[in-house]
Every structure is written in C-alpha cells, then in structure tokens.
Motif scaffolding. Structure first.
Motif, PDB file in Angstrom:
ATOM      1  N   TYR A  23       0.823  -1.203   0.000  1.00  0.00           N
ATOM      2  CA  TYR A  23       0.000   0.000   0.000  1.00  0.00           C
ATOM      3  C   TYR A  23       0.864   1.262   0.000  1.00  0.00           C
ATOM      4  O   TYR A  23       2.045   1.234   0.347  1.00  0.00           O
ATOM      5  N   THR A  24       0.249   2.376  -0.384  1.00  0.00           N
ATOM      6  CA  THR A  24       0.949   3.650  -0.402  1.00  0.00           C
ATOM      7  C   THR A  24       1.559   3.948   0.959  1.00  0.00           C
ATOM      8  O   THR A  24       0.851   3.945   1.970  1.00  0.00           O
ATOM      9  N   PRO A  30       8.158  10.144  -0.798  1.00  0.00           N
ATOM     10  CA  PRO A  30       8.895   9.507  -1.902  1.00  0.00           C
ATOM     11  C   PRO A  30      10.252  10.165  -2.107  1.00  0.00           C
ATOM     12  O   PRO A  30      10.471  11.325  -1.737  1.00  0.00           O
ATOM     13  N   THR A  43      -1.511  13.523  -6.993  1.00  0.00           N
ATOM     14  CA  THR A  43      -1.172  12.113  -6.764  1.00  0.00           C
ATOM     15  C   THR A  43      -1.952  11.611  -5.552  1.00  0.00           C
ATOM     16  O   THR A  43      -1.880  12.198  -4.472  1.00  0.00           O
ATOM     17  N   GLU A  45      -2.216   7.912  -4.930  1.00  0.00           N
ATOM     18  CA  GLU A  45      -1.559   6.683  -4.481  1.00  0.00           C
ATOM     19  C   GLU A  45      -0.205   6.574  -5.178  1.00  0.00           C
ATOM     20  O   GLU A  45      -0.071   6.950  -6.345  1.00  0.00           O
ATOM     21  N   TRP A  46       0.784   6.068  -4.462  1.00  0.00           N
ATOM     22  CA  TRP A  46       2.087   5.857  -5.075  1.00  0.00           C
ATOM     23  C   TRP A  46       2.801   4.709  -4.382  1.00  0.00           C
ATOM     24  O   TRP A  46       2.451   4.306  -3.267  1.00  0.00           O
ATOM     25  N   PHE A  47       3.769   4.164  -5.082  1.00  0.00           N
ATOM     26  CA  PHE A  47       4.604   3.122  -4.506  1.00  0.00           C
ATOM     27  C   PHE A  47       6.009   3.238  -5.058  1.00  0.00           C
ATOM     28  O   PHE A  47       6.208   3.514  -6.241  1.00  0.00           O
ATOM     29  N   GLN A  48       6.979   3.034  -4.174  1.00  0.00           N
ATOM     30  CA  GLN A  48       8.384   3.111  -4.532  1.00  0.00           C
ATOM     31  C   GLN A  48       9.144   2.196  -3.589  1.00  0.00           C
ATOM     32  O   GLN A  48       8.991   2.301  -2.370  1.00  0.00           O
ATOM     33  N   TRP A 103       9.242   4.012  -9.905  1.00  0.00           N
ATOM     34  CA  TRP A 103       8.203   4.886  -9.391  1.00  0.00           C
ATOM     35  C   TRP A 103       6.879   4.549 -10.056  1.00  0.00           C
ATOM     36  O   TRP A 103       6.770   4.506 -11.277  1.00  0.00           O
ATOM     37  N   ALA A 105       2.718   5.665  -9.670  1.00  0.00           N
ATOM     38  CA  ALA A 105       1.811   6.598  -9.008  1.00  0.00           C
ATOM     39  C   ALA A 105       0.530   6.721  -9.817  1.00  0.00           C
ATOM     40  O   ALA A 105       0.487   6.390 -11.005  1.00  0.00           O
ATOM     41  N   ASN A 158      -0.020  -2.477  -5.540  1.00  0.00           N
ATOM     42  CA  ASN A 158      -0.718  -1.572  -4.625  1.00  0.00           C
ATOM     43  C   ASN A 158      -2.203  -1.616  -4.977  1.00  0.00           C
ATOM     44  O   ASN A 158      -2.627  -1.047  -5.981  1.00  0.00           O
ATOM     45  N   LEU A 161      -4.077   1.713  -5.632  1.00  0.00           N
ATOM     46  CA  LEU A 161      -3.625   2.349  -6.868  1.00  0.00           C
ATOM     47  C   LEU A 161      -4.257   1.667  -8.078  1.00  0.00           C
ATOM     48  O   LEU A 161      -4.759   2.323  -8.989  1.00  0.00           O
TER      49      LEU A 161
END
Length: 211
Positions: A23-24, A30, A43, A45-48, A103, A105, A158, A161
């Motif tokens: 999850y974000t 970030p 933005t 939701e994002w995931f890195q 990245w 998002a 995610n 997302l």
C-alpha cells in the motif's frame, strides 16, 4: 469517475493477477519522484521500493552464495579463494544495483510509470505483452501519451492504486474509442459485453494463445 482532487468515491476492488499488498507508504515521503501531470489532479496513491529492500536483497544473495560454496565443498576451504569472494561481492553489488528506484503513481484519472504517464479515462490502446521475463501492459491515450512497458506486478502490487487505474480502463473500453484485443480483455478480466465486441477472429486468437 472519482473526484479529480479527492479521489472520492473510491472505485470498487479491481480484479488482479498479482495479490501483493504494498500500500501507499504513509510513514515516509517519496525519494525524488518525477513530475506528475498535476493538471489532471494530485497524486493519490504511489509506490516506490524502500532503499532497505536493496540491502536486504543483496545480503540475501550473498548469504545464499556463501551457503552454496560451503555445502558444495563440504568445508570452509573456499574462504581462501579470492575468486569466491569476487563472485560473492560482485553478485551482491549487481543485486543492489539491479533493484532500481521504480516509481509508480496514480491520481483519479491518470497513472504514471517512472516519468511516463497516461490519462486512464481517455485510453485509445491497451495491450498485454511480455518484456523479457515480465508480464507488462502498454498504454496509449488520446493526447498521444504512452507507457511502453508497465509491469503488471508493479501496477497491481498496490491494490488502492490499481483500483483507480482499472476504473479508468473500464471507462475507456466502454467509450468505444479504445483498441483492446481479446487476449488483453481476458488478462484484465474485462467483460466482453463492455464496449465494442471483439470480432470472432480476435476471440479465436485469444483462446488459441491462452491454450
């Protein structure tokens, strides 16, 4: 379509191939995210990958290599071989460098992979493909934006997302202006009755490929 600023109401859960739960992150910001299409909304939701994952993966590979040398030789004689240490060190370094700062998002109406993004509610082409060992999606929107290779495991990892993105995909397909083949429909679990029906030849090719 969710509100472009708040993302509410959130779309229902979308079907997935990969059921990860990355999850974000809420506890950190970030690292050097690329510019997002702010004119389409913020933005949501994002995931890195976290930097510690790089160290953990490198250490794990080095540990496995040490165990391999020990078991294959039956003792620790290998610790005197400079070549073994070179292999261990090089393997760990390559693993560390190989986990890149990917990245991913999404806003309510867009999705971004690294520095490429598309308008998910105005997609004109969606294709499932293979990129090496990865299963990927390829997107193109009505504005000419493209994502050439989006790993499905990343975009679906995610769930929140992916829900935003999938809702846009369904909207684009239903509009009748999106080129999507039978195979991609099957992979994404998009009902055939949504949007223009695939031709008989497309359905046959999709079944043949799946078989």
């Amino acid at each position: 379509m969710p509100d472009s600023i708040t993302g509410e109401p959130r779309p229902p859960r979308a079907p997935r191939i990969y059921h990860g739960t990355e999850y974000t992150p809420l506890e950190r910001n970030p690292r050097n995210p690329p510019d997002a299409p702010d004119h389409l909304g913020p933005t949501l939701e994002w995931f890195q990958p976290h930097v510690r994952e790089k160290y953990i993966s490198a250490f794990t590979l080095m540990t496995i290599t040490v165990a391999f040398f020990t078991i294959s030789n039956g003792d620790l004689r290998w610790i005197h071989w400079w070549g073994a240490w070179l292999i261990i060190t090089a393997g760990g370094w390559l693993m560390f460098r190989g986990i890149r700062n990917y990245w991913t998002a999404a806003g309510s109406t867009w999705v971004q992979c690294r520095d490429s993004w598309v308008d998910t509610y105005h997609l004109t082409r969606i294709r499932f493909s293979a990129d090496g060992t990865n299963r990927v999606l390829r997107f193109k929107d009505a504005h000419g934006n493209e994502i050439h290779s989006f790993k499905i495991s990343d975009i679906q990892g995610n769930p929140d997302l992916w829900d935003l993105v999938y809702n846009g995909i369904l909207h684009s397909v239903a509009s009748g202006n999106c080129d999507i083949d039978a195979k991609t429909r099957h992979i994404l679990k998009i009902p055939y009755e949504l949007g223009p029906r695939p031709t008989r030849s497309e359905r046959t090719r999709g079944r043949r490929r799946r078989g």
